[in-house]
Write a protein that holds these residues in place. Structure first.
Motif, PDB file in Angstrom:
ATOM      1  N   HIS A 132      57.340  47.456  30.897  1.00 27.94           N
ATOM      2  CA  HIS A 132      56.577  47.251  32.123  1.00 27.94           C
ATOM      3  C   HIS A 132      56.553  48.509  32.967  1.00 27.94           C
ATOM      4  O   HIS A 132      55.647  48.729  33.755  1.00 27.94           O
ATOM      5  CB  HIS A 132      57.198  46.114  32.944  1.00 27.94           C
ATOM      6  N   ILE A 168      53.808  41.585  21.878  1.00 28.86           N
ATOM      7  CA  ILE A 168      53.290  42.835  21.318  1.00 28.86           C
ATOM      8  C   ILE A 168      53.377  43.870  22.438  1.00 28.86           C
ATOM      9  O   ILE A 168      53.998  43.605  23.459  1.00 28.86           O
ATOM     10  CB  ILE A 168      51.863  42.651  20.772  1.00 28.86           C
ATOM     11  N   ARG A 169      52.778  45.040  22.291  1.00 28.55           N
ATOM     12  CA  ARG A 169      52.947  46.035  23.331  1.00 28.55           C
ATOM     13  C   ARG A 169      51.620  46.652  23.699  1.00 28.55           C
ATOM     14  O   ARG A 169      50.677  46.671  22.908  1.00 28.55           O
ATOM     15  CB  ARG A 169      53.943  47.124  22.935  1.00 28.55           C
ATOM     16  N   GLY A 170      51.566  47.139  24.929  1.00 22.64           N
ATOM     17  CA  GLY A 170      50.339  47.760  25.397  1.00 22.64           C
ATOM     18  C   GLY A 170      50.180  49.152  24.830  1.00 22.64           C
ATOM     19  O   GLY A 170      51.147  49.784  24.399  1.00 22.64           O
TER      20      GLY A 170
END
Lengths: 243, 110
Positions: A132, A168-170
């Motif tokens: 984040h 999942i990831r950005g």
């Protein structure tokens, strides 16, 4: 109430049978709240002699568990754990194969350089990236002596048979091995260790170094183990035996 | 002058009822299908409406950084009651024009 011997035994049998046939009823409830403990120091031990160069059980399990995507470009591929072949330059010793992953150092240089405090070390010694907060500057990738970190160059999607419990990831964040922190917090082993013991050769073990009764703590104290780049003084949590 | 008094009384009655009616319009769950099952959330509904964003931020922080995990209050658990993300989250967020990016990574089927 008076019960004779026969009825006491009978009652015991009924209780035992009901416990067996009613698995939905939990006698010990799951904990309502868990927290990382400063008393623990999670660590891994890899027995290099048992690790086979053809075996990829750990890397496959990691990709499946953590939804680590594969890209076409190997330069930009994300790997939390990778198999490495070590060769003796003089050719006197046979080459060995071993998995390399984030070493979860006690003094992690990636955490030192992170400008946003996205990289941090948890109380129980697990080094994590707070995605984040990560801005994708990649200082940590340069600081890490083990090349354990990857930048997510492309947007990813959860595959059909992906693990919905793990996000999942950005695009544009740095990620790495988490020691499967979501499993460790549930009292389970990381996916790679589990796969190595089930499908592989049982080269990897995982546990708490501070717990004197744990297998890893006994073995690390009894057998001669090494860490990678011990000269850097980072005190990694991934130990190798027979390197 | 009786008609003026009557008009005044009517106005007073209207002014008393109007906010109640409009309130029912804005928040009445009977009119809006939010795709929600279950009796109540982890805190009461009014508190959640006003503060869920701060609560989620706080939970995110303590979960990621301190490893505090409360399975019953996990983000993974929201979808067991709030079955439709489209009806429950997106409807309101698009109305007030905010774009939280939680579910670009965390899994919450539409």
């Amino acid at each position: 109430m008076n019960m004779d011997r026969r009825s006491v035994l009978g009652l015991g049998g009924v209780v035992a049978a009901s416990a067996m046939i009613a698995p939905g009823i939990h006698l010990i409830a799951a904990p309502e709240r868990t927290e990382a403990s400063g008393q623990s120091r999670w660590a891994m031990l890899v027995d290099v002699n048992k690790c086979d160069s053809d075996c990829t059980a750990c890397t496959t399990a990691c990709r499946q568990e953590n939804n680590v995507p594969t890209f076409d470009d190997p330069q930009r591929d994300i790997h939390w754990i990778r198999k490495v072949e070590l060769k003796d330059k003089k050719g006197k010793r046979p080459s060995v194969s071993l998995p390399v992953l984030c070493n979860h150092c006690e003094h992690p240089p990636c955490v030192d350089v992170c400008p946003t405090e996205a990289s941090f070390i948890r109380k129980d010694g697990i080094v994590l990236v707070d995605k984040h907060r990560c801005i994708g500057c990649r200082y940590c990738m340069i600081a890490c002596p083990y090349k354990a970190r990857s930048l997510v160059y492309h947007a990813t999607e959860l595959s059909e048979n992906g693990n919905a419990d793990v996000p999942i990831r950005g695009k544009g964040v740095v990620e790495k091995c988490t020691f499967c922190v979501h499993l460790v917090d549930q009292g389970k082993k990381p996916a790679c260790v589990d796969a190595c013991q089930k499908d592989g050769n049982g080269a990897m073990i995982f546990g708490d170094l501070n717990d004197g009764q744990s297998e890893i703590s006994k073995r690390v104290h009894e057998i001669r183990t090494q860490t990678m780049r011990a000269d850097l003084g980072l005190n990694p949590a991934v130990h190798y035996q027979g390197l | 002058m009786a008609w003026i008094r009557f008009l005044g009384a009517l106005l007073a009655v209207f002014m008393t009822i109007a906010p109640l009616v409009s309130n029912a319009d804005a928040h009445g769950d009977a009119k809006h299908d939010r795709g929600t099952i279950g009796e109540k959330c982890i805190k009461d509904t009014d508190w959640m409406r006003r503060n869920h964003m701060n609560m989620l931020m706080e939970k995110r922080h303590v979960t990621v950084r301190e490893g505090v995990r409360v399975p019953a209050e996990s983000l993974l658990n929201c979808k067991t009651c709030h079955t439709s993300r489209e009806k429950f989250c997106d409807k309101c967020h698009s109305y007030v024009g905010v774009q939280p990016d939680c579910f670009e990574c965390h899994n919450y089927p539409k």
